[in-house]
Write a protein that holds these residues in place. Structure first.
Motif, short mmCIF file in Angstrom:
data_model
loop_
_atom_site.label_atom_id
_atom_site.label_comp_id
_atom_site.label_asym_id
_atom_site.label_seq_id
_atom_site.Cartn_x
_atom_site.Cartn_y
_atom_site.Cartn_z
N SER A 260 48.78 31.51 30.44
CA SER A 260 48.09 32.70 29.91
C SER A 260 49.09 33.68 29.31
O SER A 260 48.78 34.36 28.32
CB SER A 260 47.29 33.40 31.01
OG SER A 260 46.27 32.55 31.47
N ASP A 349 41.26 31.19 26.39
CA ASP A 349 41.92 30.98 27.68
C ASP A 349 40.86 30.61 28.70
O ASP A 349 39.82 31.29 28.79
CB ASP A 349 42.65 32.26 28.10
CG ASP A 349 43.57 32.05 29.29
OD1 ASP A 349 43.24 31.20 30.15
OD2 ASP A 349 44.60 32.73 29.37
N ASP A 351 40.82 31.24 31.66
CA ASP A 351 40.60 32.36 32.58
C ASP A 351 39.46 33.27 32.15
O ASP A 351 38.85 33.95 32.97
CB ASP A 351 41.87 33.23 32.71
CG ASP A 351 43.03 32.47 33.34
OD1 ASP A 351 42.79 31.39 33.90
OD2 ASP A 351 44.17 32.96 33.25
#
Ligand code: ADP
Ligand code: MG
Length: 562
Positions: A260, A349, A351
């Protein structure tokens, strides 16, 4: 003259604060500099007064032709707004009083070097746009202190800035700007969407700080040999780093190995950074857009059918609207909106993505039949985006090897170092078979082709017509708030301020324009008349503005609720 101002202020001592309005105007100093008092605050606690201090370039050692090129001018303005603050902080400010008395503020940029209004430089002069609190005692004018602030302290900070500025830092910031422009040119010649130079420091000090992680704690970036590009800068210096080519790039690796952090650096690489940021040579295609899930956002009239079809209750998705989107619908809308603004690179991403938007594995395909699943996962569209639309994707995803099939490049982060795992990943595609079926939906629509309904702004305005930025992540339109917390490439409150002003301009534009046409119109006027042209106070202290990208302006327009 400044002496006249001094006398006026002394005679206003102890008078009611209102009387200060009479000092608005311009004042010449002995040194031929000019103080402009554009706006005097209503009372000592209200928004500060706005002034400008102008110094002729001829009385400095600056040469305009050194700064004439756009990127150099932006860098020079950035440098001098920081230098003003540096000079201000050196001195003790003895002025005190109630409310904002004695405050001196210039919009000091962060590490991103972008067009701003805090300093103006022209062929003739350099001008600082300052906010200050004119001193009061209770609600009465402190005449002596006011004279001291406006006639001595502020002029002396501005003058000292031009006398003392750190010459070598200044030269360096111009050179860094030159290099960034040069590398961006090389990137496009080489078909790169991003470039991360060796030695870059990508991690930040903390989640709340944009400063680089201290050198001794950070593992500097180092490109694998195969992706290394070396560019020879105009001064002969060579710069080497990892180039990410157009296409589909997958960033994999174990949790906490820096995936990330790499993507975030690329995300911010749409902007140039100043020396010392650690990412000054981490550059991305300036049209790269971070796409993420953002449930609860509102969506207006977006064709998300390439990703989502046949919702329950026969809800149509070729003109999809929602007051409360889900993770997957918001992510789909984000992509279509980025395409509408002609983004060439999408950044994602795991996430911040919706899992059901990203993947759908073989077993799930068997259990939940296609007819019962409205979502076509991104894995089945990522190549169409590239092959049909030329839109590249850089994707962080540690959890699904299904993407090996569709990736052109596989980067593995291992202890914060990137490695080329493309070959191995492709071998696994053959040796570890998946029985996943490609879901084969409709082709991508060419454009969204939407008109922007200006009414949705107008309807929210109250009598005063107020549209105001409230910090980085919010704009209020009348009593309604427009949340921008998920717009991750918005990086300065002054950009948000500019967007708020742009919304006001947009209501005045042509009724039947599309979002893109409206924004292009705004950009054209900025190009011709400067960033200040978005301000109702253009020609005076225009407010604290920084140039947003068109993607962030669109993000604001796209999130306004009906
Ligand atoms: P991942 O996405 O792979 O799980 P992150 O990028 O979130 O990992 O990084 C995990 C942690 O490691 C973060 O605290 C980050 O600041 C730190 N980190 C990332 N890159 C580096 C680096 N090059 N040197 C030192 N620390 C780093
Ligand atoms: Mg991560």
């Amino acid at each position: 003259t400044l002496q006249q101002l001094e006398r006026s202020l002394q005679s206003l001592d102890n008078k009611s604060y209102n009387a200060l309005k009479s000092i608005q105007g311009n004042y010449q100093t002995d040194l031929d500099n000019t103080l402009f008092i554009d706006y005097v605050q209503g009372d000592p606690f209200a928004a500060p007064s706005r002034i400008r201090f102008r110094i002729p370039l001829s009385s400095t050692d600056l040469t305009f032709t050194d700064m004439e090129e756009y990127h150099r001018l932006v860098a020079a303005k950035h440098f001098f707004s920081k230098e003003f603050t540096f000079e201000k902080d050196k001195k003790k400010n003895p002025v005190r009083g109630t409310g904002k008395s004695g405050m001196i503020f210039i919009d000091t940029p962060g590490q991103e070097v972008i067009e701003r209004s805090a300093v103006a430089i022209t062929e003739k002069y350099i001008e600082f746009r300052i906010s200050c609190g004119i001193p009061a005692n209770g609600r009465k004018i402190s005449g002596k202190q006011a004279a001291n602030l406006l006639c001595r302290i502020i002029p002396s900070i501005a003058e000292a800035t031009l006398e003392n500025y750190r010459r070598s830092n200044f030269q360096e910031s111009l050179e860094v700007a030159d290099n960034q422009v040069f590398i961006r040119k090389k990137m496009s010649e080489n078909g790169l969407t991003a470039f991360v130079s060796n030695g870059s420091v990508l991690p930040r000090e903390s989640g709340h700080s944009n400063r680089p992680l201290p050198e001794k704690e950070a593992v500097p970036f180092h490109s694998p040999k195969v992706w290394e590009y070396t560019f020879t800068l105009t001064n002969g210096r060579k710069i080497t780093g990892m180039g990410i080519k157009r296409g589909v790039t997958l960033i994999v690796g174990g949790g906490y190995h820096g995936k990330s952090t790499l993507l975030k650096a690329i995300e911010r690489g749409v902007y140039n950074h100043e020396k010392g940021d650690g990412r000054e040579y981490v550059l991305a295609d300036s049209s790269a857009v971070k796409i993420r899930a953002e449930d609860d956002r509102s969506i207006r009239n977006v064709n998300i059918s390439p990703f989502i079809n046949e919702l329950p209750m026969q809800k149509k998705t070729d003109q999809f609207s929602s007051a409360d989107a889900s993770g997957s619908t918001s992510q789909a809308a984000g992509i279509m909106e980025a395409l509408e603004m002609k983004s060439r690179v999408l950044l994602m991403d795991e996430d911040t993505s919706a899992t059901n938007f990203m993947i759908r594995d073989a077993r799930m395909q068997k259990l939940v039949k296609k007819e019962k699943e409205p979502i076509t996962p991104f894995i089945d569209r990522i190549r169409d985006l590239y092959e049909q639309h030329g839109v590249s994707t850089i994707l962080v995803l540690g959890g699904s090897g299904d993407y090996f099939d569709v990736a052109d490049y596989v980067v593995m982060m291992d202890e914060y170092r990137p490695f080329d795992k493309t070959k191995e990943a492709k071998e696994l595609v053959n040796s570890v078979e998946t029985i996943r079926e490609k879901e084969n939906p409709i082709t991508f629509p060419e454009t969204l082709n939407r008109h922007f309904p200006k009414k949705i702004i107008e309807n929210k305005l109250d009598r005063k017509g107020k549209i105001q930025a409230r910090g980085l992540h919010q704009i209020s339109i009348g009593k309604n708030s427009l949340p921008l917390h998920a717009v991750e490439q918005l990086i300065s409150e002054s950009q948000t301020e500019a967007i708020a002003m742009i919304l006001k301009k947009i209501i005045k534009q042509n009724e039947n324009a599309s979002t893109e046409e409206l924004i292009d119109g705004i950009y054209k006027s900025i190009e011709e008349e400067g960033l200040e042209s978005v301000s109702p106070f253009a020609g005076q202290h225009p407010g604290n503005l920084a140039l947003p990208r068109k993607f962030e302006i669109a993000a604001a327009l796209n999130r306004i609720r009906d």
